[in-house]
Write an enzyme that holds these catalytic residues in place. Sequence first.
Site, PDB file in Angstrom:
ATOM      1  N   SER A 151       0.710  -1.176  -0.195  1.00 23.43           N
ATOM      2  CA  SER A 151      -0.424   0.290   0.077  1.00 23.43           C
ATOM      3  C   SER A 151       1.205   1.610   0.288  1.00 23.43           C
TER       4      SER A 151
ATOM      5  N   GLU B 165      -5.147  -3.337  -6.612  1.00 24.53           N
ATOM      6  CA  GLU B 165      -5.266  -2.186  -7.476  1.00 24.53           C
ATOM      7  C   GLU B 165      -5.713  -1.186  -5.868  1.00 24.53           C
TER       8      GLU B 165
ATOM      9  N   ARG C 266      -8.141  12.437  -0.592  1.00 24.13           N
ATOM     10  CA  ARG C 266      -7.724  13.017  -1.924  1.00 24.13           C
ATOM     11  C   ARG C 266      -9.571  13.690  -2.549  1.00 24.13           C
TER      12      ARG C 266
HETATM   13  C1  ST9 Z   1      -1.987  -3.878  -9.027  1.00 25.49           C
HETATM   14  C2  ST9 Z   1      -1.946  -4.203 -10.154  1.00 25.49           C
HETATM   15  O1  ST9 Z   1      -2.118  -3.824  -8.115  1.00 25.49           O
HETATM   16  C3  ST9 Z   1      -3.423  -5.782 -10.452  1.00 25.49           C
HETATM   17  C4  ST9 Z   1      -3.633  -6.032 -11.672  1.00 25.49           C
HETATM   18  C5  ST9 Z   1      -3.041  -5.932 -12.666  1.00 25.49           C
HETATM   19  C6  ST9 Z   1      -3.782  -5.498 -14.254  1.00 25.49           C
HETATM   20  C7  ST9 Z   1      -2.359  -5.075 -15.161  1.00 25.49           C
HETATM   21  C8  ST9 Z   1      -3.342  -5.271 -16.324  1.00 25.49           C
HETATM   22  C9  ST9 Z   1      -4.762  -4.131 -16.407  1.00 25.49           C
HETATM   23  C10 ST9 Z   1      -4.721  -3.189 -16.899  1.00 25.49           C
HETATM   24  C11 ST9 Z   1      -4.205  -2.427 -17.869  1.00 25.49           C
HETATM   25  C12 ST9 Z   1      -3.938  -0.599 -18.024  1.00 25.49           C
HETATM   26  C13 ST9 Z   1      -3.635  -0.331 -19.092  1.00 25.49           C
HETATM   27  C14 ST9 Z   1      -3.117   0.976 -19.157  1.00 25.49           C
HETATM   28  C15 ST9 Z   1      -4.371   1.940 -18.649  1.00 25.49           C
HETATM   29  C16 ST9 Z   1      -4.063   3.413 -19.833  1.00 25.49           C
HETATM   30  C17 ST9 Z   1      -5.166   3.960 -19.662  1.00 25.49           C
HETATM   31  C18 ST9 Z   1      -4.612   5.877 -19.985  1.00 25.49           C
HETATM   32  N1  ST9 Z   1      -5.548   9.601  -8.540  1.00 25.49           N
HETATM   33  O2  ST9 Z   1      -1.748  10.954  -1.343  1.00 25.49           O
HETATM   34  P1  ST9 Z   1      -0.488  11.217  -2.395  1.00 25.49           P
HETATM   35  C19 ST9 Z   1      -0.792  10.390  -7.113  1.00 25.49           C
HETATM   36  S1  ST9 Z   1      -0.273  -2.406  -9.321  1.00 25.49           S
HETATM   37  C20 ST9 Z   1      -4.390   9.949  -9.505  1.00 25.49           C
HETATM   38  O3  ST9 Z   1       0.825  11.588  -1.358  1.00 25.49           O
HETATM   39  P2  ST9 Z   1       1.485   8.872  -1.292  1.00 25.49           P
HETATM   40  C21 ST9 Z   1      -0.815  11.840  -7.673  1.00 25.49           C
HETATM   41  O4  ST9 Z   1      -0.158  12.379  -8.643  1.00 25.49           O
HETATM   42  C22 ST9 Z   1      -0.359  -2.258  -7.624  1.00 25.49           C
HETATM   43  N2  ST9 Z   1      -3.163   9.946  -8.918  1.00 25.49           N
HETATM   44  O5  ST9 Z   1       0.355   9.357  -1.877  1.00 25.49           O
HETATM   45  C23 ST9 Z   1       0.223  12.580  -5.999  1.00 25.49           C
HETATM   46  O6  ST9 Z   1       0.498  13.813  -6.544  1.00 25.49           O
HETATM   47  P3  ST9 Z   1      -0.213  14.878  -6.058  1.00 25.49           P
HETATM   48  C24 ST9 Z   1      -1.157  -0.785  -6.895  1.00 25.49           C
HETATM   49  C25 ST9 Z   1      -3.272   9.755  -7.690  1.00 25.49           C
HETATM   50  O7  ST9 Z   1       0.817   8.934   0.288  1.00 25.49           O
HETATM   51  C26 ST9 Z   1       1.207  11.357  -5.940  1.00 25.49           C
HETATM   52  O8  ST9 Z   1       0.388   9.405  -6.174  1.00 25.49           O
HETATM   53  N3  ST9 Z   1      -1.071  -0.769  -5.478  1.00 25.49           N
HETATM   54  C27 ST9 Z   1      -3.973   9.013  -6.585  1.00 25.49           C
HETATM   55  O9  ST9 Z   1       2.562   9.474  -1.783  1.00 25.49           O
HETATM   56  C28 ST9 Z   1       1.414  11.186  -4.628  1.00 25.49           C
HETATM   57  O10 ST9 Z   1      -0.546  11.021  -3.326  1.00 25.49           O
HETATM   58  C29 ST9 Z   1      -1.700   0.639  -5.650  1.00 25.49           C
HETATM   59  O11 ST9 Z   1      -2.108   1.100  -5.707  1.00 25.49           O
HETATM   60  C30 ST9 Z   1      -5.520   9.231  -7.431  1.00 25.49           C
HETATM   61  N4  ST9 Z   1      -6.359   8.834  -7.102  1.00 25.49           N
HETATM   62  O12 ST9 Z   1       1.041   7.110  -1.192  1.00 25.49           O
HETATM   63  C31 ST9 Z   1      -0.913   1.506  -4.837  1.00 25.49           C
HETATM   64  N5  ST9 Z   1      -3.672   8.860  -5.315  1.00 25.49           N
HETATM   65  O13 ST9 Z   1      -1.094  14.620  -4.604  1.00 25.49           O
HETATM   66  C32 ST9 Z   1      -2.480   1.745  -3.080  1.00 25.49           C
HETATM   67  C33 ST9 Z   1      -2.165   9.814  -5.264  1.00 25.49           C
HETATM   68  O14 ST9 Z   1      -0.148  15.971  -5.907  1.00 25.49           O
HETATM   69  N6  ST9 Z   1      -1.595   2.533  -2.334  1.00 25.49           N
HETATM   70  N7  ST9 Z   1      -2.193   9.902  -7.098  1.00 25.49           N
HETATM   71  O15 ST9 Z   1      -0.977  14.655  -7.224  1.00 25.49           O
HETATM   72  C34 ST9 Z   1      -1.917   3.888  -2.668  1.00 25.49           C
HETATM   73  O16 ST9 Z   1      -2.741   4.853  -3.680  1.00 25.49           O
HETATM   74  C35 ST9 Z   1      -1.407   5.123  -1.763  1.00 25.49           C
HETATM   75  O17 ST9 Z   1      -2.578   5.559  -0.820  1.00 25.49           O
HETATM   76  C36 ST9 Z   1      -0.466   5.741  -2.530  1.00 25.49           C
HETATM   77  C37 ST9 Z   1       0.540   6.609  -1.106  1.00 25.49           C
HETATM   78  C38 ST9 Z   1       0.610   5.155  -3.042  1.00 25.49           C
HETATM   79  C39 ST9 Z   1      -1.150   7.060  -3.180  1.00 25.49           C
HETATM   80  P1  FAD Z   2       0.048  -4.350   3.097  1.00 25.38           P
HETATM   81  O1  FAD Z   2       0.273  -2.840   1.984  1.00 25.38           O
HETATM   82  O2  FAD Z   2       0.761  -4.710   3.670  1.00 25.38           O
HETATM   83  O3  FAD Z   2      -1.915  -4.626   3.541  1.00 25.38           O
HETATM   84  C1  FAD Z   2      -1.363  -5.383   4.620  1.00 25.38           C
HETATM   85  C2  FAD Z   2      -3.468  -4.625   5.301  1.00 25.38           C
HETATM   86  O4  FAD Z   2      -3.123  -3.519   6.156  1.00 25.38           O
HETATM   87  C3  FAD Z   2      -4.444  -4.699   4.539  1.00 25.38           C
HETATM   88  O5  FAD Z   2      -5.570  -5.015   4.857  1.00 25.38           O
HETATM   89  C4  FAD Z   2      -4.826  -3.175   4.820  1.00 25.38           C
HETATM   90  O6  FAD Z   2      -5.893  -2.077   3.552  1.00 25.38           O
HETATM   91  C5  FAD Z   2      -3.679  -2.581   6.135  1.00 25.38           C
HETATM   92  N1  FAD Z   2      -3.254  -1.170   5.565  1.00 25.38           N
HETATM   93  C6  FAD Z   2      -1.353  -0.699   4.802  1.00 25.38           C
HETATM   94  N2  FAD Z   2      -1.370   0.377   4.902  1.00 25.38           N
HETATM   95  C7  FAD Z   2      -2.763   1.133   5.258  1.00 25.38           C
HETATM   96  C8  FAD Z   2      -3.202   2.589   5.992  1.00 25.38           C
HETATM   97  N3  FAD Z   2      -2.295   3.585   5.384  1.00 25.38           N
HETATM   98  N4  FAD Z   2      -3.974   2.603   6.217  1.00 25.38           N
HETATM   99  C9  FAD Z   2      -4.708   1.092   6.718  1.00 25.38           C
HETATM  100  N5  FAD Z   2      -5.339   0.149   6.154  1.00 25.38           N
HETATM  101  C10 FAD Z   2      -3.491  -0.054   5.979  1.00 25.38           C
HETATM  102  N6  FAD Z   2       1.512  -4.795  -7.545  1.00 25.38           N
HETATM  103  C11 FAD Z   2       2.148  -4.268  -8.489  1.00 25.38           C
HETATM  104  O7  FAD Z   2       2.777  -3.200  -8.275  1.00 25.38           O
HETATM  105  N7  FAD Z   2       2.565  -4.879 -10.271  1.00 25.38           N
HETATM  106  C12 FAD Z   2       0.786  -5.877 -10.497  1.00 25.38           C
HETATM  107  O8  FAD Z   2       0.718  -6.636 -11.364  1.00 25.38           O
HETATM  108  C13 FAD Z   2       0.552  -6.355  -9.195  1.00 25.38           C
HETATM  109  N8  FAD Z   2      -0.528  -7.404  -9.519  1.00 25.38           N
HETATM  110  C14 FAD Z   2      -0.528  -8.667  -8.192  1.00 25.38           C
HETATM  111  C15 FAD Z   2      -1.864  -9.714  -8.204  1.00 25.38           C
HETATM  112  C16 FAD Z   2      -2.119 -10.435  -6.820  1.00 25.38           C
HETATM  113  C17 FAD Z   2      -2.412 -11.350  -7.330  1.00 25.38           C
HETATM  114  C18 FAD Z   2      -1.246  -9.617  -5.973  1.00 25.38           C
HETATM  115  C19 FAD Z   2      -1.930 -10.856  -4.351  1.00 25.38           C
HETATM  116  C20 FAD Z   2      -0.765  -8.675  -5.816  1.00 25.38           C
HETATM  117  C21 FAD Z   2      -1.118  -8.013  -6.763  1.00 25.38           C
HETATM  118  N9  FAD Z   2       0.198  -6.505  -6.373  1.00 25.38           N
HETATM  119  C22 FAD Z   2       0.392  -5.913  -7.893  1.00 25.38           C
HETATM  120  C23 FAD Z   2       0.637  -5.537  -5.601  1.00 25.38           C
HETATM  121  C24 FAD Z   2      -0.763  -5.438  -4.797  1.00 25.38           C
HETATM  122  O9  FAD Z   2      -1.034  -4.270  -5.627  1.00 25.38           O
HETATM  123  C25 FAD Z   2      -0.169  -5.305  -3.062  1.00 25.38           C
HETATM  124  O10 FAD Z   2      -0.598  -6.675  -2.687  1.00 25.38           O
HETATM  125  C26 FAD Z   2      -2.008  -4.640  -2.673  1.00 25.38           C
HETATM  126  O11 FAD Z   2      -1.564  -2.724  -2.907  1.00 25.38           O
HETATM  127  C27 FAD Z   2      -1.871  -4.664  -0.791  1.00 25.38           C
HETATM  128  O12 FAD Z   2       0.051  -4.557  -0.670  1.00 25.38           O
HETATM  129  P2  FAD Z   2       0.382  -5.539   0.726  1.00 25.38           P
HETATM  130  O13 FAD Z   2       0.011  -6.652  -0.674  1.00 25.38           O
HETATM  131  O14 FAD Z   2       1.449  -4.827   0.352  1.00 25.38           O
HETATM  132  O15 FAD Z   2      -0.758  -5.160   1.512  1.00 25.38           O
END
Ligand code: ST9
Ligand code: FAD
Length: 618
Positions: free
Chosen positions: A171, A452, A465
């Site tokens: 995350s 995601e 946000r």
């Molecule tokens: C994963 C993949 O899980 C799973 C399936 C894969 C499938 C792949 C294939 C299909 C996909 C196909 C896609 C094709 C392409 C499409 C193209 C389309 C044209 N909205 O709040 P801050 C940005 S992958 C927009 O301070 P922290 C923004 O730039 C792993 N932007 O965050 C912001 O700067 P500012 C997925 C956002 O405390 C900056 O980030 N992992 C948004 O530094 C910093 O923001 C995750 O999703 C938003 N909603 O970091 C991670 N939010 O503020 C989940 C942030 O200046 N964790 N930005 O604008 C998070 O989302 C955390 O909240 C964090 C926190 C990393 C953002």
């Molecule tokens: P953690 O971040 O360790 O979270 C553990 C628990 O704590 C969760 O319940 C979470 O909600 C909670 N938690 C963590 N932080 C906070 C907080 N700040 N506040 C409140 N609760 C919190 N990643 C890629 O980059 N690319 C990929 O293609 C991709 N594909 C994936 C495919 C699979 C099958 C899986 C399992 C994961 C994939 N991921 C990918 C990673 C995926 O996006 C992460 O698993 C996910 O973002 C959560 O991170 P984590 O597993 O480290 O859990």
Amino acid sequence: MSHYKSNLRDASFNLFELLGREAVLGHGPAADLDRETAEAMLAEVVALATTKLAGSFAEGDRNPPRYDPVARTVTMPEPVKLAFKTWMDSDWWRVELPAELGGVDCPPSLRWAILEQVLGANPALYMYAAGPKFGQVIWANGTERDRQVARHLVERQWGATMILTEPDAGSDVGAGRTRALPQPDGTWHIEGVKRFITSGEHDLTENILHLVLARPVGVEGAGGPGTKGLSLFMVPKHHFDLETGELTGERNGVWATNVEKKMGIKVSTTCEMTFGADGTPARGWLLGEVHDGIAQMFQVIEHARMMVGTKAIATLSTGYLNALEYARTRVQGADLTRAGDRTAPRVTITHHPDVRRSLMTQKMWAEALRSLVLFTASIQDDVWLAASRGGRDPMAERVNDLLLPLVKGYGSERSWVVLGTESLQTLGGSGFLSDYPLEQYVRDAKIDTLYEGTTAIQGQDLFFRKIVRDDGAALGWLSARIGAFAETAGPLPEERAMLQRALGDAGTMVGLLVQHLRSADPRVEGSDVRNVYKVGLNTTRVLMALGDVVCAWLLLRSAEVATRRLEEGASGEDADFYTGKVAAARHFAQTVLPHLTAERKIAESTTLDLMDLPESAF
Ligand code: ST9
Ligand code: FAD
């Protein structure tokens, strides 16, 4: 028989009867499309999805891809390879791309209705096939060199990945430690280990382009701490000739060093990716030659979050329709009115009140969530249309941003729970068997609440946000529309009043969280920073409450359309469809909305007790 049961009638209802998408077709970039063509396109994709795409769904689960740890390669099951080739050869993936990049200009609403079919039939196929769509992000953000790479992604149909996650950075993406070292020739060497990477390795495509977040080293103004210090690099699996895209025969230093064993979606490879080990550098380019990685990656993430929500609801919808088919033929027990009569005829389980409750619960969620996806997509139509005129629609962009965590977070939570507690349950013990698709649906859908960004992350994204940072503008826009509908006289007046109350409850919850946030602000007199915990204890609650309100609104609007059609004399299957729409809206209002008052009271009673509890007491 296909496991996949589509609901084309409902998709068409949403697009044309509820959301009036004829207004978008026939104009601008969609000038060549009309309703008839759009419905024919959908019917064709449904036919493909139900047969050739769905065909390898179970096979890919039972005989998943094989990983060879010595060669560090993956062999995909043959039926999956065939289904992938069928999807690519069909060219339907081109509806996702603009014409300038080899696509077919198609409004997002129609696009997502089409994609629902592949995501319901065999979701991993979509992910393996997403390379060309990744090309769009590269095209939009890239230099001329990068645009050449984007063309290869489309023309040569390469695979692609999004690479953020590391063992200690899930995350918290900003904790990532993977480094990028600049080279004299302008390329970069990536070093580090990423994990859980979807489609990181497979033998479906000639090449795979990895989009990797890494922290540049020794570059002024870049590479600082947190997400803002990350840059986005394009790292190919195989090196290639930039002009032609032909592989040079030289392997790049990025390898799948493990493939995870998982609960579900087993056909989708989830890889540990190691960059730059064994002496061979993992060479890549900086996207657009600018250090703006997290913002660039979020363009991919926004699309992927919409995709995950659509996958979740597509699975719930086919789960419900499978459960319905089973319930219509399964004979068990007597009608409740004759329960004491041992000679009473046995009836199909659709006669039992509890099964009817369960089926209607499934129907209302499946239809509500499809409406949520397509309503969000209709807002994306506005963004798309404005862009096609060379402009922007700022309010549509903000409303889309607000809705995305609902589609992804709320949609996946509701889908996964209902699939398990209602759809599988309808089949009794048979639901537990692999003879039916329900158990695989439940296993495959669980991931949607995790990747995601987990549900907790979606709740925080929504509140901090999309509401607070937006000064409530998009929420105000949406609430005003919901409130105006609820106040207007029309069919189902009691349910409209319930919607009005629920909107008030949700609004009170949001207001309460804003107050807690203010009272945690050190600039405010008498503040206590720990009050932010009271916000954190309730962000998921607000996510779910707003999802309930928006879904109720969309269902009640659908019921209004359906009532009109019934009054106009709809008959036969149409009458059944519209009658079902009205029933779903009423059931949703009556069984879901009253809970919002309780949720509001729970939010109001939040204290810091949980945060004060010693960890040893858990
Ligand atoms: C994963 C993949 O899980 C799973 C399936 C894969 C499938 C792949 C294939 C299909 C996909 C196909 C896609 C094709 C392409 C499409 C193209 C389309 C044209 N909205 O709040 P801050 C940005 S992958 C927009 O301070 P922290 C923004 O730039 C792993 N932007 O965050 C912001 O700067 P500012 C997925 C956002 O405390 C900056 O980030 N992992 C948004 O530094 C910093 O923001 C995750 O999703 C938003 N909603 O970091 C991670 N939010 O503020 C989940 C942030 O200046 N964790 N930005 O604008 C998070 O989302 C955390 O909240 C964090 C926190 C990393 C953002
Ligand atoms: P953690 O971040 O360790 O979270 C553990 C628990 O704590 C969760 O319940 C979470 O909600 C909670 N938690 C963590 N932080 C906070 C907080 N700040 N506040 C409140 N609760 C919190 N990643 C890629 O980059 N690319 C990929 O293609 C991709 N594909 C994936 C495919 C699979 C099958 C899986 C399992 C994961 C994939 N991921 C990918 C990673 C995926 O996006 C992460 O698993 C996910 O973002 C959560 O991170 P984590 O597993 O480290 O859990």
